[in-house]
Scaffold this motif. Sequence first.
Motif, mmCIF file in Angstrom:
data_model
loop_
_atom_site.group_PDB
_atom_site.id
_atom_site.type_symbol
_atom_site.label_atom_id
_atom_site.label_comp_id
_atom_site.label_asym_id
_atom_site.label_seq_id
_atom_site.Cartn_x
_atom_site.Cartn_y
_atom_site.Cartn_z
ATOM 1 N N ILE A 112 -18.559 -47.924 -28.049
ATOM 2 C CA ILE A 112 -19.064 -48.904 -29.024
ATOM 3 C C ILE A 112 -20.369 -49.518 -28.527
ATOM 4 O O ILE A 112 -21.343 -49.633 -29.275
ATOM 5 N N LEU A 113 -20.419 -49.913 -27.260
ATOM 6 C CA LEU A 113 -21.628 -50.525 -26.711
ATOM 7 C C LEU A 113 -22.782 -49.523 -26.625
ATOM 8 O O LEU A 113 -23.941 -49.874 -26.894
ATOM 9 N N LEU A 114 -22.487 -48.278 -26.296
ATOM 10 C CA LEU A 114 -23.522 -47.249 -26.294
ATOM 11 C C LEU A 114 -24.050 -47.013 -27.712
ATOM 12 O O LEU A 114 -25.258 -46.842 -27.919
ATOM 13 N N GLY A 115 -23.156 -47.039 -28.683
ATOM 14 C CA GLY A 115 -23.573 -46.907 -30.074
ATOM 15 C C GLY A 115 -24.448 -48.059 -30.521
ATOM 16 O O GLY A 115 -25.449 -47.876 -31.234
ATOM 17 N N TRP A 116 -24.080 -49.255 -30.106
ATOM 18 C CA TRP A 116 -24.863 -50.450 -30.423
ATOM 19 C C TRP A 116 -26.281 -50.314 -29.860
ATOM 20 O O TRP A 116 -27.270 -50.575 -30.544
ATOM 21 N N SER A 117 -26.375 -49.877 -28.613
ATOM 22 C CA SER A 117 -27.684 -49.678 -27.985
ATOM 23 C C SER A 117 -28.483 -48.600 -28.713
ATOM 24 O O SER A 117 -29.692 -48.743 -28.910
ATOM 25 N N THR A 118 -27.814 -47.529 -29.093
ATOM 26 C CA THR A 118 -28.489 -46.448 -29.809
ATOM 27 C C THR A 118 -29.035 -46.942 -31.140
ATOM 28 O O THR A 118 -30.187 -46.667 -31.490
ATOM 29 N N ALA A 119 -28.228 -47.685 -31.880
ATOM 30 C CA ALA A 119 -28.675 -48.227 -33.168
ATOM 31 C C ALA A 119 -29.871 -49.155 -32.975
ATOM 32 O O ALA A 119 -30.847 -49.096 -33.738
ATOM 33 N N PHE A 120 -29.810 -49.996 -31.967
ATOM 34 C CA PHE A 120 -30.905 -50.914 -31.668
ATOM 35 C C PHE A 120 -32.170 -50.136 -31.339
ATOM 36 O O PHE A 120 -33.247 -50.402 -31.872
ATOM 37 N N PHE A 121 -32.046 -49.137 -30.476
ATOM 38 C CA PHE A 121 -33.200 -48.356 -30.046
ATOM 39 C C PHE A 121 -33.805 -47.577 -31.216
ATOM 40 O O PHE A 121 -35.029 -47.546 -31.383
ATOM 41 N N VAL A 122 -32.984 -46.954 -32.026
ATOM 42 C CA VAL A 122 -33.476 -46.195 -33.179
ATOM 43 C C VAL A 122 -34.203 -47.125 -34.149
ATOM 44 O O VAL A 122 -35.259 -46.781 -34.684
ATOM 45 N N THR A 123 -33.666 -48.312 -34.366
ATOM 46 C CA THR A 123 -34.315 -49.289 -35.244
ATOM 47 C C THR A 123 -35.693 -49.663 -34.705
ATOM 48 O O THR A 123 -36.672 -49.726 -35.454
ATOM 49 N N VAL A 124 -35.790 -49.895 -33.413
ATOM 50 C CA VAL A 124 -37.064 -50.266 -32.798
ATOM 51 C C VAL A 124 -38.079 -49.132 -32.939
ATOM 52 O O VAL A 124 -39.228 -49.344 -33.330
ATOM 53 N N VAL A 125 -37.647 -47.911 -32.638
ATOM 54 C CA VAL A 125 -38.562 -46.760 -32.723
ATOM 55 C C VAL A 125 -38.998 -46.535 -34.165
ATOM 56 O O VAL A 125 -40.161 -46.243 -34.435
ATOM 57 N N ALA A 126 -38.091 -46.702 -35.125
ATOM 58 C CA ALA A 126 -38.449 -46.535 -36.536
ATOM 59 C C ALA A 126 -39.485 -47.570 -36.952
ATOM 60 O O ALA A 126 -40.424 -47.255 -37.683
ATOM 61 N N ARG A 127 -39.337 -48.797 -36.501
ATOM 62 C CA ARG A 127 -40.317 -49.833 -36.820
ATOM 63 C C ARG A 127 -41.676 -49.511 -36.216
ATOM 64 O O ARG A 127 -42.704 -49.775 -36.821
ATOM 65 N N MET A 128 -41.666 -48.951 -35.017
ATOM 66 C CA MET A 128 -42.933 -48.561 -34.388
ATOM 67 C C MET A 128 -43.627 -47.509 -35.233
ATOM 68 O O MET A 128 -44.842 -47.546 -35.415
ATOM 69 N N GLY A 129 -42.865 -46.561 -35.761
ATOM 70 C CA GLY A 129 -43.441 -45.503 -36.585
ATOM 71 C C GLY A 129 -44.018 -46.031 -37.890
ATOM 72 O O GLY A 129 -45.037 -45.529 -38.381
ATOM 73 N N ARG A 130 -43.394 -47.051 -38.455
ATOM 74 C CA ARG A 130 -43.875 -47.636 -39.704
ATOM 75 C C ARG A 130 -45.110 -48.497 -39.512
ATOM 76 O O ARG A 130 -45.843 -48.752 -40.443
#
Length: 132
Positions: A112-130
Amino acid sequence: MVLLTVIIHGTGIFALARFLRIEAREEAEEHIHPMSLRGVGVTLTLVLGLFVLHGIEIWAYAFVYLVLDALPTLSDAVYFSTITYATTGYDDDGFAEAWRMVAAIEGVNGIILLGWSTAFFVTVVARMGRSR
């Protein structure tokens, strides 16, 4: 332990998000592209921050295993905790049978915690791309 690790993780994610908000504000003011060398450094800092958070949580479980006398040494406890947290599978020979359910809970907690980190990281990278 589940509550403790969730508190640790939530606090760490909050701190990393705050760091990223401050950094994004500075990048906007100084017209720095998120994919610049500075942006790459921020991303690496984020990854290392997440890695440290998981390390703290893994070590916390390792200390629990030592206190419970479920494993004989710190190195055994850290190793066992790491492979359990990451749910990579393990051989639980030498692990006290009475505490196996704690290890199973750590596996669920870790995923669960690894998933939380993954979701957070993907969100950050997606914002960088936008923000290009």
